[in-house]
Scaffold this active site. Sequence first.
Site, PDB file in Angstrom:
ATOM      1  N   ASP A   1       4.445  -2.066  11.053  1.00 40.09           N
ATOM      2  CA  ASP A   1       5.867  -2.383  11.244  1.00 40.09           C
ATOM      3  C   ASP A   1       6.637  -1.164  11.718  1.00 40.09           C
ATOM      4  OD1 ASP A   1       5.164  -4.864  10.374  1.00 40.09           O
ATOM      5  OD2 ASP A   1       5.975  -4.632   8.365  1.00 40.09           O
TER       6      ASP A   1
ATOM      7  N   GLU B   1      -3.137  -4.685   2.645  1.00 43.70           N
ATOM      8  CA  GLU B   1      -3.403  -3.337   2.120  1.00 43.70           C
ATOM      9  C   GLU B   1      -4.099  -3.342   0.740  1.00 43.70           C
ATOM     10  OE1 GLU B   1      -1.096  -3.411   5.381  1.00 43.70           O
ATOM     11  OE2 GLU B   1      -0.401  -4.295   3.497  1.00 43.70           O
TER      12      GLU B   1
ATOM     13  N   ASP C   1      -2.601  -9.999   8.056  1.00 50.80           N
ATOM     14  CA  ASP C   1      -1.455  -9.158   7.695  1.00 50.80           C
ATOM     15  C   ASP C   1      -1.401  -9.008   6.169  1.00 50.80           C
ATOM     16  OD1 ASP C   1       0.820  -7.656   8.074  1.00 50.80           O
ATOM     17  OD2 ASP C   1       2.148  -9.369   8.408  1.00 50.80           O
TER      18      ASP C   1
END
Length: 801
Positions: free
Chosen positions: A483, A411, A408
């Site tokens: 999300d 990015e 997670d």
Amino acid sequence: MKKILVPLVCLMLFPLSIWADTSVSIGNLKTFKKENNLISIEADNAVVQITAFRDDIVRVRAYKEKPLRSFSYAVDKQAIGKFASVTDEGARLVLKTAALKIEITKSPIRISFYTLDGKLLNADDPRFGITWLGSDVSCYKQLFNDEKFIGLGEKTGPLNKRGMAYENWNSDVPAYALDKDPLYATIPFYMGTHDDKTYGIFFDNSYKSTFSFGASTDDEMSHFGAVGGEMDYYFFAGNSVRNVIEQYTWLTGRPKLPPLWSLGYQQCRYSYYPDKELLSVAQTFRDKKFPCDVLYLDIHYMDNYKVFTWNPERYPQPEQMINTLKGLNFHLAVIVDPGLKVEKGYSAYDEGIKNKYFLSYPNGQPYVGKVWPGRSHFPDFTRPEVRAWWGEKFSALTSKGVEGFWNDMNEPATWGQKIPDIVEFGFEGNKTTMKEGHNIFGMQMVRSTYEGTKKLMDGRRPLTITRATYSGGQRYSTIWTGDNFASDDHMLLGARLVANLGLAGFSFSGPDVGGFIGEPSKELMVRWMSLGAFTPFYRNHSAADLNYREPWVLPKDYQDIVRNYLNLRYQLMPYIYSNALLASRTGLPIVRTLAIDYTNDDNVFEKDFENQYMFGDGLLVCPARSTDSYTRVYLPAGRWYRFSNDEVYEGEQDYHVPSPLNDLPVFVREGAIIPMQNTVQNTTESAGDTLKLHVFAGSKATKLLYYEDDGTTYEYEKGASYERQINFDPIKKELSISDKKGSFAGRFKKVCLILHGFEPISSLRSEATELKITDNKKIQTTVFDCSDSAISLKWKNLKKK
């Protein structure tokens, strides 16, 4: 005089072009030469290279002075194609492979792609072609009147992206809007369809890139480009969406066959703690008979959010806890974030500092960004030694029994969401900056995770999940869509995102069922759970401080509906696993937008129908809002059966069909072969000795590759598998099952053949043996032994009076 002299000196030292945003075209062809499967062209303002990568795949590469990159994180193959002929026709070059023709005009250089019989697939816009604007590089393409565009992976908006524009810059976007762009992943690959033809283009450039499919151009042209790097794209002359998917996934790689248990239901929450709560959740699943295979731990399992640690108060004995879960046939997955807390004495931090493993500024100072642990450093996953180190750190988890690894915040995300561009990456020894490395970071993090855990798990397959990635990332992990929000619109968008990801090789993906952010109504939760049963990655997840989402928190009648869909998911496991094998071999996804098989049917692109998808070859899933008791669906050409009741519908029509919460509209394509099994509570549990083989009457021959293996190891790569080709021929009135292939014994000893929609059968024979048929109006059944040898069943229908 002095006042004028300083600017004149500046102009002499720094040319005017530094300040001027002047577009520079590729120019005219000056010379060219052929070297094996490569055509090198010297142009006025650039070098152009045309490579026959495969006979049906052509690479186009253009750079100003010298190549900027010698490798690709996305491309998994070497060039094997060849040019059958290269002809200089004066005003143009004509190149031919065994599959397509390329024409290159000389003045100016413009590139066009044709089928061998002369039909135009794709061409540069004659005015602009390949153009630079400073360091930005773009390619402008002709736009055909009826051209549609699909692809780009994880993108919002309609299925047909004509008239839309998109940007690729992996971003942390919680509760993203329905039209938000960009999201978490960069997949610069799309397909164009026009005049009954299909092609694909993959732009292999990890800088921030843009794609416009006629947006803001008066519908005159499409174009794509990036803020740096080369113009480097691959052209796929597939002539069908299926073929282009095969070509693209041949080039960039195909997903690994996931462990069987990862195709079961997965329950997650931010977060389950302490350990007693997690064990209680596990036991409740078993007590209340809700099938489930995987439970998750979010960041609260760590000690002060330090990756590769365990919180000593919440999880004082993690190995003992995991062994208890294994005793209940659960697998545990945990979250892993890339930000390592700046804290002396924390081993991962100390090792990273000592060996200079972190992203850094040009002066060598490690970059610091704030995330969950506070001030954090970030590993440079574009360096092989860092990837190896990161992979080894997973022993802190695998040694305790963890089998799933959820990557997670990669990015990479930081509070403030703006890492300085000057932060540097090693990039396999080709140092670069955040501008080029940003979109690669997540892919290389999960690559490190996959390669490391594979080495540590003694031949067992890990479950690896990522939020951010780049093209080719399907080789290392599944992906979830980030999300999302608890709404019907987000549920429908999730179906479209999963289908779009499937076009780009990510066959094993899914959204957070129920929506990560926000409180779903109980009706939305039920509907999303029913849709999740037909999604490859089937995980229920929610944010902190929200109501619990486990199935038993719903009212009793809604619990029963959810249990029925969980049961159905596990009954379909033989069908799902067989399709997962197909995806790993061919790239064809499990979830398939209708644009794959019905490309030329305009109806599948309509807003009411664009969320529909095939689940494998046989099942058509029509997502429905939780508030709708009737739903408008479109059924493409052919005959279709309602999965729940065998009601027959003719294709090329739309219908308003019942869609109560307990019956999501799912249809079966005529001729479909659907292997199923008895209900189980998890994939470890035996489903008995009988495979249920459902065959639906149709007018054309169909087939299915049925597949089994041990579900957990890589022994299948050495031949320890069980494969049978199942063929249905309605003309010959025959169902055949091939000889067993592979050394795995197989789970089932008998087959219960269930025939749907067939005319009444008077005689059904397997070789010389007459089989007994049970006729129950719409369906007819028989049972036979399943030996390893080929089996042929032939039937005769009752004569009509």
